[in-house]
Enzyme design. Structure first.
Site, PDB file in Angstrom:
ATOM      1  N   ASN A 144       1.036  -1.306   0.366  1.00  0.00           N
ATOM      2  CA  ASN A 144      -0.170  -0.498   0.236  1.00  0.00           C
ATOM      3  C   ASN A 144       1.210   1.292  -0.199  1.00  0.00           C
ATOM      4  OD1 ASN A 144       0.513  -0.652   2.844  1.00  0.00           O
ATOM      5  ND2 ASN A 144      -0.779   0.141   3.177  1.00  0.00           N
ATOM      6  N   ILE A 145       0.446   2.365  -1.077  1.00  0.00           N
ATOM      7  CA  ILE A 145       0.831   3.544  -0.721  1.00  0.00           C
ATOM      8  C   ILE A 145       0.040   4.799  -0.563  1.00  0.00           C
ATOM      9  CG2 ILE A 145       2.284   4.626  -1.978  1.00  0.00           C
ATOM     10  CD1 ILE A 145       2.753   2.651  -3.844  1.00  0.00           C
ATOM     11  N   GLU A 146       0.664   5.460   0.681  1.00  0.00           N
ATOM     12  CA  GLU A 146      -0.424   6.804   1.211  1.00  0.00           C
ATOM     13  C   GLU A 146      -0.423   7.692   0.911  1.00  0.00           C
ATOM     14  OE1 GLU A 146      -1.093   5.846   5.274  1.00  0.00           O
ATOM     15  OE2 GLU A 146      -1.995   3.857   4.980  1.00  0.00           O
ATOM     16  N   GLU A 188      -2.752  -4.182  -2.998  1.00  0.00           N
ATOM     17  CA  GLU A 188      -3.156  -5.202  -4.115  1.00  0.00           C
ATOM     18  C   GLU A 188      -3.767  -4.631  -5.051  1.00  0.00           C
ATOM     19  OE1 GLU A 188      -5.191  -5.063  -1.058  1.00  0.00           O
ATOM     20  OE2 GLU A 188      -6.258  -6.474  -0.013  1.00  0.00           O
ATOM     21  N   CYS A 225     -10.204  -5.029  -0.656  1.00  0.00           N
ATOM     22  CA  CYS A 225     -11.403  -4.618   0.183  1.00  0.00           C
ATOM     23  C   CYS A 225     -12.193  -4.399  -1.711  1.00  0.00           C
ATOM     24  CB  CYS A 225     -10.579  -3.419   0.328  1.00  0.00           C
ATOM     25  SG  CYS A 225     -10.392  -2.433  -1.226  1.00  0.00           S
ATOM     26  N   CYS A 277     -10.664  -2.776  -4.113  1.00  0.00           N
ATOM     27  CA  CYS A 277      -9.705  -3.910  -5.188  1.00  0.00           C
ATOM     28  C   CYS A 277     -10.096  -5.425  -6.259  1.00  0.00           C
ATOM     29  CB  CYS A 277      -8.679  -5.056  -3.633  1.00  0.00           C
ATOM     30  SG  CYS A 277      -7.708  -3.665  -3.285  1.00  0.00           S
TER      31      CYS A 277
HETATM   32  N1  THU Z   1      -5.421  -1.461   2.630  1.00  0.00           N
HETATM   33  C1  THU Z   1      -4.773  -1.545   0.901  1.00  0.00           C
HETATM   34  O1  THU Z   1      -4.079  -2.126   1.210  1.00  0.00           O
HETATM   35  N2  THU Z   1      -5.549  -3.162   1.179  1.00  0.00           N
HETATM   36  C2  THU Z   1      -6.910  -3.307   0.944  1.00  0.00           C
HETATM   37  O2  THU Z   1      -7.970  -4.152   0.402  1.00  0.00           O
HETATM   38  C3  THU Z   1      -7.623  -1.919   2.152  1.00  0.00           C
HETATM   39  C4  THU Z   1      -7.030  -1.054   2.781  1.00  0.00           C
HETATM   40  C5  THU Z   1      -4.814  -0.065   3.049  1.00  0.00           C
HETATM   41  C6  THU Z   1      -4.887   0.966   2.341  1.00  0.00           C
HETATM   42  C7  THU Z   1      -4.562   2.306   3.913  1.00  0.00           C
HETATM   43  O3  THU Z   1      -2.985   2.123   3.472  1.00  0.00           O
HETATM   44  C8  THU Z   1      -4.642   1.310   4.820  1.00  0.00           C
HETATM   45  O4  THU Z   1      -4.519   0.014   4.515  1.00  0.00           O
HETATM   46  C9  THU Z   1      -5.259   1.241   5.914  1.00  0.00           C
HETATM   47  O5  THU Z   1      -6.759   1.567   5.641  1.00  0.00           O
END
Ligand code: THU
Length: 133
Positions: free
Chosen positions: A45-47, A58, A89, A92
């Site tokens: 994940n990249i925020e 994903e 989620c 995804c």
């Molecule tokens: N996140 C994912 O990487 N995959 C998911 O299926 C749901 C959420 C990440 C997004 C965010 O950076 C962190 O989880 C908190 O929600």
């Protein structure tokens, strides 16, 4: 599901946790998928300070596959930094459904101990692109 292969995918997903950029949620996620060509593609994940620009692990793994010319996902593993399996989620799930051939049959790891899997179609039976794409 082949247990040795799943262990390999879990290791690859865990390795992605080191690359995860999550300064806002502090929730690190790693993903690994197996494509039809036998190659594993990974993502984290990249925020972003503009929160809506955040990308899930994903979807980054899927984009990694697509940008390498592949279009069929066989299996997907997602983990968080507590060692728990992540269930993709809604966004995804939709992404996978639309961007992979035979997407309803994609196997997603559900339990890290028993290696139980669930098919993508069970997670998103009424997806947005159904009948549209
Ligand atoms: N996140 C994912 O990487 N995959 C998911 O299926 C749901 C959420 C990440 C997004 C965010 O950076 C962190 O989880 C908190 O929600």
């Amino acid at each position: 599901m082949d247990k040795k292969q799943i262990e390999e995918m879990i290791d690859l997903a865990i390795r992605q946790l080191d690359y995860s950029y999550a300064p806002y949620s502090h929730f690190h996620v790693g993903a690994a998928l197996l494509a039809k060509n036998g190659t594993y593609y990974t993502g984290c994940n990249i925020e972003n300070a503009a929160y809506g620009s955040t990308m899930c692990a994903e979807r980054n793994a899927i984009a990694n596959m697509i940008t390498n010319g592949e279009n069929e996902i066989i299996k997907l593993v997602c983990v968080d930094s507590k060692g728990n399996v992540g269930s993709p989620c809604g966004a995804c799930r939709e992404y996978m459904m639309q961007l992979s051939k035979n997407s309803k049959d994609i196997e997603i790891l559900k339990n890290i101990d028993t290696k139980e899997i669930v098919k993508l179609e069970e997670l998103i039976p009424d997806w947005w692109g159904k009948g549209r794409v």
